[in-house]
Design a protein around this motif. Sequence first.
Motif, PDB file in Angstrom:
ATOM      1  N   LYS A 113       0.849  -1.191   0.000  1.00 24.94           N
ATOM      2  CA  LYS A 113       0.000   0.000   0.000  1.00 24.94           C
ATOM      3  C   LYS A 113       0.883   1.239   0.000  1.00 24.94           C
ATOM      4  CE  LYS A 113      -3.924  -1.906   2.532  1.00 24.94           C
ATOM      5  NZ  LYS A 113      -4.763  -1.754   3.733  1.00 24.94           N
ATOM      6  N   ASP A 114       0.360   2.326  -0.569  1.00 26.42           N
ATOM      7  CA  ASP A 114       1.091   3.578  -0.532  1.00 26.42           C
ATOM      8  C   ASP A 114       0.730   4.340   0.730  1.00 26.42           C
ATOM      9  OD1 ASP A 114      -1.447   4.446  -1.109  1.00 26.42           O
ATOM     10  OD2 ASP A 114      -0.873   5.708  -2.793  1.00 26.42           O
ATOM     11  N   GLU A 115       1.203   5.582   0.835  1.00 19.69           N
ATOM     12  CA  GLU A 115       0.974   6.358   2.046  1.00 19.69           C
ATOM     13  C   GLU A 115      -0.500   6.683   2.272  1.00 19.69           C
ATOM     14  OE1 GLU A 115       2.202   9.026  -1.348  1.00 19.69           O
ATOM     15  OE2 GLU A 115       3.176   7.364  -0.334  1.00 19.69           O
ATOM     16  N   ASN A 116      -1.319   6.618   1.214  1.00 18.55           N
ATOM     17  CA  ASN A 116      -2.755   6.879   1.337  1.00 18.55           C
ATOM     18  C   ASN A 116      -3.562   5.601   1.544  1.00 18.55           C
ATOM     19  OD1 ASN A 116      -2.247   9.608   0.815  1.00 18.55           O
ATOM     20  ND2 ASN A 116      -2.352   9.263  -1.383  1.00 18.55           N
ATOM     21  N   GLY A 117      -2.910   4.468   1.614  1.00 17.17           N
ATOM     22  CA  GLY A 117      -3.614   3.205   1.799  1.00 17.17           C
ATOM     23  C   GLY A 117      -4.130   2.612   0.499  1.00 17.17           C
ATOM     24  N   GLN A 118      -3.666   3.122  -0.634  1.00 20.08           N
ATOM     25  CA  GLN A 118      -4.096   2.637  -1.939  1.00 20.08           C
ATOM     26  C   GLN A 118      -3.104   1.591  -2.456  1.00 20.08           C
ATOM     27  OE1 GLN A 118      -6.826   3.726  -3.738  1.00 20.08           O
ATOM     28  NE2 GLN A 118      -7.474   4.896  -1.957  1.00 20.08           N
ATOM     29  N   TYR A 119      -3.644   0.594  -3.152  1.00 16.11           N
ATOM     30  CA  TYR A 119      -2.794  -0.386  -3.795  1.00 16.11           C
ATOM     31  C   TYR A 119      -2.353   0.143  -5.154  1.00 16.11           C
ATOM     32  CZ  TYR A 119      -4.189  -3.839  -0.326  1.00 16.11           C
ATOM     33  OH  TYR A 119      -4.390  -4.518   0.835  1.00 16.11           O
ATOM     34  N   PRO A 120      -1.228  -0.348  -5.689  1.00 17.24           N
ATOM     35  CA  PRO A 120      -0.807   0.101  -7.026  1.00 17.24           C
ATOM     36  C   PRO A 120      -1.787  -0.375  -8.098  1.00 17.24           C
ATOM     37  CG  PRO A 120       0.732  -1.515  -6.129  1.00 17.24           C
ATOM     38  CD  PRO A 120      -0.258  -1.240  -5.069  1.00 17.24           C
ATOM     39  N   VAL A 121      -1.797   0.325  -9.224  1.00 15.96           N
ATOM     40  CA  VAL A 121      -2.731   0.025 -10.307  1.00 15.96           C
ATOM     41  C   VAL A 121      -2.448  -1.342 -10.897  1.00 15.96           C
ATOM     42  CG1 VAL A 121      -3.548   0.803 -12.561  1.00 15.96           C
ATOM     43  CG2 VAL A 121      -2.905   2.465 -10.846  1.00 15.96           C
ATOM     44  N   TRP A 122      -1.192  -1.733 -10.966  1.00 13.37           N
ATOM     45  CA  TRP A 122      -0.815  -2.980 -11.616  1.00 13.37           C
ATOM     46  C   TRP A 122      -1.081  -4.210 -10.770  1.00 13.37           C
ATOM     47  CZ3 TRP A 122       2.702  -4.978  -8.338  1.00 13.37           C
ATOM     48  CH2 TRP A 122       3.479  -4.101  -7.600  1.00 13.37           C
ATOM     49  N   LEU A 123      -1.468  -4.033  -9.498  1.00 14.34           N
ATOM     50  CA  LEU A 123      -1.709  -5.165  -8.611  1.00 14.34           C
ATOM     51  C   LEU A 123      -3.108  -5.716  -8.854  1.00 14.34           C
ATOM     52  CD1 LEU A 123      -0.311  -6.775  -6.390  1.00 14.34           C
ATOM     53  CD2 LEU A 123      -1.415  -5.304  -4.732  1.00 14.34           C
ATOM     54  N   HIS A 124      -3.218  -7.007  -9.105  1.00 14.80           N
ATOM     55  CA  HIS A 124      -4.499  -7.629  -9.435  1.00 14.80           C
ATOM     56  C   HIS A 124      -5.367  -7.756  -8.181  1.00 14.80           C
ATOM     57  CE1 HIS A 124      -7.334 -10.454 -11.232  1.00 14.80           C
ATOM     58  NE2 HIS A 124      -6.851 -10.043 -12.393  1.00 14.80           N
ATOM     59  N   LYS A 125      -6.681  -7.676  -8.374  1.00 15.63           N
ATOM     60  CA  LYS A 125      -7.613  -7.715  -7.241  1.00 15.63           C
ATOM     61  C   LYS A 125      -7.588  -9.054  -6.527  1.00 15.63           C
ATOM     62  CE  LYS A 125     -10.625  -4.182  -9.024  1.00 15.63           C
ATOM     63  NZ  LYS A 125     -11.961  -3.777  -9.414  1.00 15.63           N
ATOM     64  N   ARG A 126      -7.352 -10.135  -7.275  1.00 18.91           N
ATOM     65  CA  ARG A 126      -7.261 -11.445  -6.629  1.00 18.91           C
ATOM     66  C   ARG A 126      -6.077 -11.509  -5.678  1.00 18.91           C
ATOM     67  NH1 ARG A 126      -6.845 -15.017 -11.438  1.00 18.91           N
ATOM     68  NH2 ARG A 126      -7.928 -13.542 -12.725  1.00 18.91           N
ATOM     69  N   LYS A 127      -4.967 -10.901  -6.084  1.00 18.34           N
ATOM     70  CA  LYS A 127      -3.769 -10.881  -5.235  1.00 18.34           C
ATOM     71  C   LYS A 127      -4.049 -10.086  -3.965  1.00 18.34           C
ATOM     72  CE  LYS A 127       0.886 -10.887  -4.767  1.00 18.34           C
ATOM     73  NZ  LYS A 127       1.875 -11.881  -4.989  1.00 18.34           N
ATOM     74  N   ILE A 128      -4.770  -8.962  -4.106  1.00 16.46           N
ATOM     75  CA  ILE A 128      -5.120  -8.141  -2.953  1.00 16.46           C
ATOM     76  C   ILE A 128      -6.000  -8.935  -1.994  1.00 16.46           C
ATOM     77  CG2 ILE A 128      -6.366  -6.079  -2.203  1.00 16.46           C
ATOM     78  CD1 ILE A 128      -5.546  -4.812  -4.905  1.00 16.46           C
ATOM     79  N   ALA A 129      -7.013  -9.642  -2.535  1.00 20.89           N
ATOM     80  CA  ALA A 129      -7.921 -10.440  -1.702  1.00 20.89           C
ATOM     81  C   ALA A 129      -7.159 -11.551  -0.989  1.00 20.89           C
ATOM     82  CB  ALA A 129      -9.035 -11.021  -2.556  1.00 20.89           C
ATOM     83  N   LYS A 130      -6.223 -12.178  -1.691  1.00 20.19           N
ATOM     84  CA  LYS A 130      -5.433 -13.253  -1.094  1.00 20.19           C
ATOM     85  C   LYS A 130      -4.575 -12.723   0.051  1.00 20.19           C
ATOM     86  CE  LYS A 130      -2.436 -17.033  -2.524  1.00 20.19           C
ATOM     87  NZ  LYS A 130      -1.698 -17.631  -3.641  1.00 20.19           N
ATOM     88  N   MET A 131      -3.964 -11.545  -0.164  1.00 20.95           N
ATOM     89  CA  MET A 131      -3.160 -10.946   0.905  1.00 20.95           C
ATOM     90  C   MET A 131      -4.021 -10.612   2.117  1.00 20.95           C
ATOM     91  SD  MET A 131      -0.638  -8.517  -1.357  1.00 20.95           S
ATOM     92  CE  MET A 131      -0.630  -7.299  -0.093  1.00 20.95           C
ATOM     93  N   ASN A 132      -5.215 -10.071   1.874  1.00 21.21           N
ATOM     94  CA  ASN A 132      -6.105  -9.721   2.982  1.00 21.21           C
ATOM     95  C   ASN A 132      -6.548 -10.957   3.744  1.00 21.21           C
ATOM     96  OD1 ASN A 132      -5.955  -7.008   2.441  1.00 21.21           O
ATOM     97  ND2 ASN A 132      -7.766  -6.990   1.142  1.00 21.21           N
ATOM     98  N   ASN A 133      -6.806 -12.060   3.038  1.00 23.52           N
ATOM     99  CA  ASN A 133      -7.202 -13.301   3.705  1.00 23.52           C
ATOM    100  C   ASN A 133      -6.087 -13.832   4.588  1.00 23.52           C
ATOM    101  OD1 ASN A 133      -9.739 -13.321   2.604  1.00 23.52           O
ATOM    102  ND2 ASN A 133      -9.185 -14.629   0.878  1.00 23.52           N
ATOM    103  N   THR A 134      -4.857 -13.793   4.110  1.00 24.77           N
ATOM    104  CA  THR A 134      -3.749 -14.286   4.928  1.00 24.77           C
ATOM    105  C   THR A 134      -3.556 -13.414   6.162  1.00 24.77           C
ATOM    106  OG1 THR A 134      -2.180 -13.042   3.571  1.00 24.77           O
ATOM    107  CG2 THR A 134      -2.535 -15.335   2.990  1.00 24.77           C
TER     108      THR A 134
END
Length: 148
Positions: A113-134
């Motif tokens: 995440k960046d300083e605003n809590g946003q993920y980068p544009v190139w990061l896939h939503k499935r990867k984000i969901a997987k990280m949140n689950n872990t």
Amino acid sequence: MAKSIRSKWKRKCRAIKRERYAVKELARLKKTLGIKDDDSKPAESEVMEADQNEEQVIFLDAGEVTKKAKSKKKKVEAAAEEEEDEAMSSDDEKVQVADDDGKKRVFSSKTLKDENGQYPVWLHKRKIAKMNNTIKKKIKKRSKKRRR
């Protein structure tokens, strides 16, 4: 593969169209650049004269353009790697990335995440969901250990 009479005829017609459109495109380019003031269509002899004069328009094929782009990209990457080596030598958790706009954003290497809590544009939503689950699973395990 395309050796039939029909395909040969089509190729011939396309070549004629290309020549015709090249004349029109050259006239349009000159008009936009302000080289030629009148709006009349130029004859082919004028196009040949323009090519011989200093007012040349150079047509590049896609291969040449990609080669130039790749060479520029390699130069930029080489410069970026040198800067990265200096910046990443201290094993920081922060990673700086330059956007297309030219803005630099700082991402955490752990959470991405960046300083605003946003993920980068190139990061896939499935990867984000997987990280949140872990992360949620780890928190759950910690809370169970604390209860005991």
